[in-house]
Scaffold this active site. Structure first.
Site, PDB file in Angstrom:
ATOM      1  N   PHE A   1      70.441  58.055  20.232  1.00  0.00           N
ATOM      2  CA  PHE A   1      69.023  57.927  20.544  1.00  0.00           C
ATOM      3  C   PHE A   1      68.784  56.645  21.334  1.00  0.00           C
ATOM      4  O   PHE A   1      69.204  55.570  20.922  1.00  0.00           O
ATOM      5  CB  PHE A   1      68.185  57.904  19.262  1.00  0.00           C
ATOM      6  CG  PHE A   1      68.198  59.210  18.521  1.00  0.00           C
ATOM      7  CD1 PHE A   1      67.194  60.136  18.712  1.00  0.00           C
ATOM      8  CD2 PHE A   1      69.238  59.517  17.652  1.00  0.00           C
ATOM      9  CE1 PHE A   1      67.213  61.354  18.048  1.00  0.00           C
ATOM     10  CE2 PHE A   1      69.273  60.728  16.979  1.00  0.00           C
ATOM     11  CZ  PHE A   1      68.251  61.650  17.177  1.00  0.00           C
TER      12      PHE A   1
ATOM     13  N   CYS B   1      54.182  53.045  25.871  1.00  0.00           N
ATOM     14  CA  CYS B   1      53.609  54.389  25.934  1.00  0.00           C
ATOM     15  C   CYS B   1      52.212  54.293  26.513  1.00  0.00           C
ATOM     16  O   CYS B   1      51.559  53.251  26.425  1.00  0.00           O
ATOM     17  CB  CYS B   1      53.571  55.010  24.535  1.00  0.00           C
ATOM     18  SG  CYS B   1      53.075  56.760  24.537  1.00  0.00           S
TER      19      CYS B   1
ATOM     20  N   CYS C   1      48.931  57.030  19.555  1.00  0.00           N
ATOM     21  CA  CYS C   1      48.890  57.947  18.419  1.00  0.00           C
ATOM     22  C   CYS C   1      48.906  57.162  17.110  1.00  0.00           C
ATOM     23  O   CYS C   1      49.717  56.248  16.937  1.00  0.00           O
ATOM     24  CB  CYS C   1      50.090  58.891  18.447  1.00  0.00           C
ATOM     25  SG  CYS C   1      50.219  59.859  19.963  1.00  0.00           S
TER      26      CYS C   1
ATOM     27  N   CYS D   1      52.370  57.101  15.330  1.00  0.00           N
ATOM     28  CA  CYS D   1      53.554  56.661  16.083  1.00  0.00           C
ATOM     29  C   CYS D   1      54.441  55.768  15.217  1.00  0.00           C
ATOM     30  O   CYS D   1      53.940  54.921  14.464  1.00  0.00           O
ATOM     31  CB  CYS D   1      53.118  55.909  17.341  1.00  0.00           C
ATOM     32  SG  CYS D   1      54.519  55.403  18.375  1.00  0.00           S
ATOM     33  N   ASP D   2      55.774  55.945  15.355  1.00  0.00           N
ATOM     34  CA  ASP D   2      56.712  55.149  14.561  1.00  0.00           C
ATOM     35  C   ASP D   2      57.518  54.166  15.408  1.00  0.00           C
ATOM     36  O   ASP D   2      58.563  53.681  14.982  1.00  0.00           O
ATOM     37  CB  ASP D   2      57.661  56.065  13.779  1.00  0.00           C
ATOM     38  CG  ASP D   2      58.468  56.996  14.685  1.00  0.00           C
ATOM     39  OD1 ASP D   2      58.309  56.930  15.918  1.00  0.00           O
ATOM     40  OD2 ASP D   2      59.258  57.795  14.151  1.00  0.00           O
ATOM     41  N   THR D   3      57.037  53.848  16.619  1.00  0.00           N
ATOM     42  CA  THR D   3      57.740  52.917  17.493  1.00  0.00           C
ATOM     43  C   THR D   3      56.978  51.602  17.588  1.00  0.00           C
ATOM     44  O   THR D   3      55.774  51.596  17.825  1.00  0.00           O
ATOM     45  CB  THR D   3      57.905  53.503  18.911  1.00  0.00           C
ATOM     46  OG1 THR D   3      58.654  54.710  18.825  1.00  0.00           O
ATOM     47  CG2 THR D   3      58.655  52.534  19.821  1.00  0.00           C
TER      48      THR D   3
ATOM     49  N   GLU E   1      62.393  63.540  24.986  1.00  0.00           N
ATOM     50  CA  GLU E   1      61.191  63.876  24.239  1.00  0.00           C
ATOM     51  C   GLU E   1      60.016  63.223  24.959  1.00  0.00           C
ATOM     52  O   GLU E   1      60.025  62.018  25.193  1.00  0.00           O
ATOM     53  CB  GLU E   1      61.306  63.380  22.800  1.00  0.00           C
ATOM     54  CG  GLU E   1      62.476  64.024  22.067  1.00  0.00           C
ATOM     55  CD  GLU E   1      62.611  63.588  20.624  1.00  0.00           C
ATOM     56  OE1 GLU E   1      61.890  62.640  20.210  1.00  0.00           O
ATOM     57  OE2 GLU E   1      63.430  64.175  19.914  1.00  0.00           O
TER      58      GLU E   1
ATOM     59  N   HIS F   1      65.423  63.964   8.914  1.00  0.00           N
ATOM     60  CA  HIS F   1      65.941  62.604   8.769  1.00  0.00           C
ATOM     61  C   HIS F   1      65.170  61.844   7.691  1.00  0.00           C
ATOM     62  O   HIS F   1      65.740  60.978   7.015  1.00  0.00           O
ATOM     63  CB  HIS F   1      65.917  61.856  10.106  1.00  0.00           C
ATOM     64  CG  HIS F   1      64.609  61.876  10.795  1.00  0.00           C
ATOM     65  ND1 HIS F   1      64.089  63.006  11.376  1.00  0.00           N
ATOM     66  CD2 HIS F   1      63.692  60.890  11.009  1.00  0.00           C
ATOM     67  CE1 HIS F   1      62.927  62.732  11.921  1.00  0.00           C
ATOM     68  NE2 HIS F   1      62.651  61.457  11.706  1.00  0.00           N
TER      69      HIS F   1
END
Length: 198
Positions: free
Chosen positions: A26, A32, A36, A39-41, A97, A192
């Site tokens: 990954f 971005c 959102c 979002c997990d980033t 993605e 995951h």
């Protein structure tokens, strides 16, 4: 030499969608054009890397058959030339993605489109992609008709993960019911999280 802000590069199993269970490297981009709530980033953090440094990091995992470009929103940063370089330098297939608000390189092997249309804070820019390999929608009881114009080989609904267990369970229940009512969609789970891996 162009550099890219990379949040992290890691080796794990793809946890969701069509390639669930496939060992993958990954490459998570920072940055971005949407906001959102789920979002997990961490977009503020990241390391500036050249394409060669990215390829070198990927090549630390020669056994992986697949690279997954994710984010953030990778389509803001990558080009056909970048994809060609990674393919040559690593010999691996490349998946991306994307939220679909920008065109994607023509030489991507697999496009997972995850439009964020209709989510508060996430619909600042319209989804312009109308074709993909895999359409993966985070489901929050929205009308699925808004995706009917998108041509996709595979269609997945995925319950929205939130920290509140009661709300998370309700999201799962609603998503299962939506798939049962609309069997052209399949259920995607974030395995995951279930397995407690990255």
């Amino acid at each position: 030499m162009q550099q890219y802000k990379i949040n992290e590069i890691f080796y794990s199993l793809q946890g969701e969608g069509f390639h669930t269970g496939v060992p993958s490297v990954f490459v998570r981009f920072s940055g971005c054009n949407l906001a959102c709530s789920f979002c997990d980033t961490a977009h503020a953090s990241g390391t500036m890397m050249t394409a060669q440094e990215i390829a070198d990091a990927i090549n630390a995992y020669p056994q992986a058959p697949l690279i997954v470009l994710t984010g953030g929103e990778p389509s803001l940063f990558v080009t056909d030339e970048f994809i060609s370089y990674l393919k040559t330098a690593t010999g691996k297939r490349i998946a991306m993605e994307t939220n679909g608000t920008h065109a994607v390189p023509s030489n991507i092997d697999w496009v997972t489109l995850s439009p964020k249309t209709g989510f508060q804070g996430a619909d600042a820019h319209p989804c312009i992609l109308t074709e993909c390999h895999e359409l993966k929608v985070v489901y929050l009881n929205q009308n699925l008709d808004m995706y009917s114009h998108i041509k996709a080989e595979h269609r997945f609904l995925q319950p929205c993960f939130v920290e509140d267990k009661e709300m998370c369970d309700a999201n799962i229940k609603a998503c299962v019911e939506a798939v049962l009512a609309h069997p052209e969609w399949r259920l995607s789970l974030q395995t995951h999280r279930i397995l407690n891996i990255r």
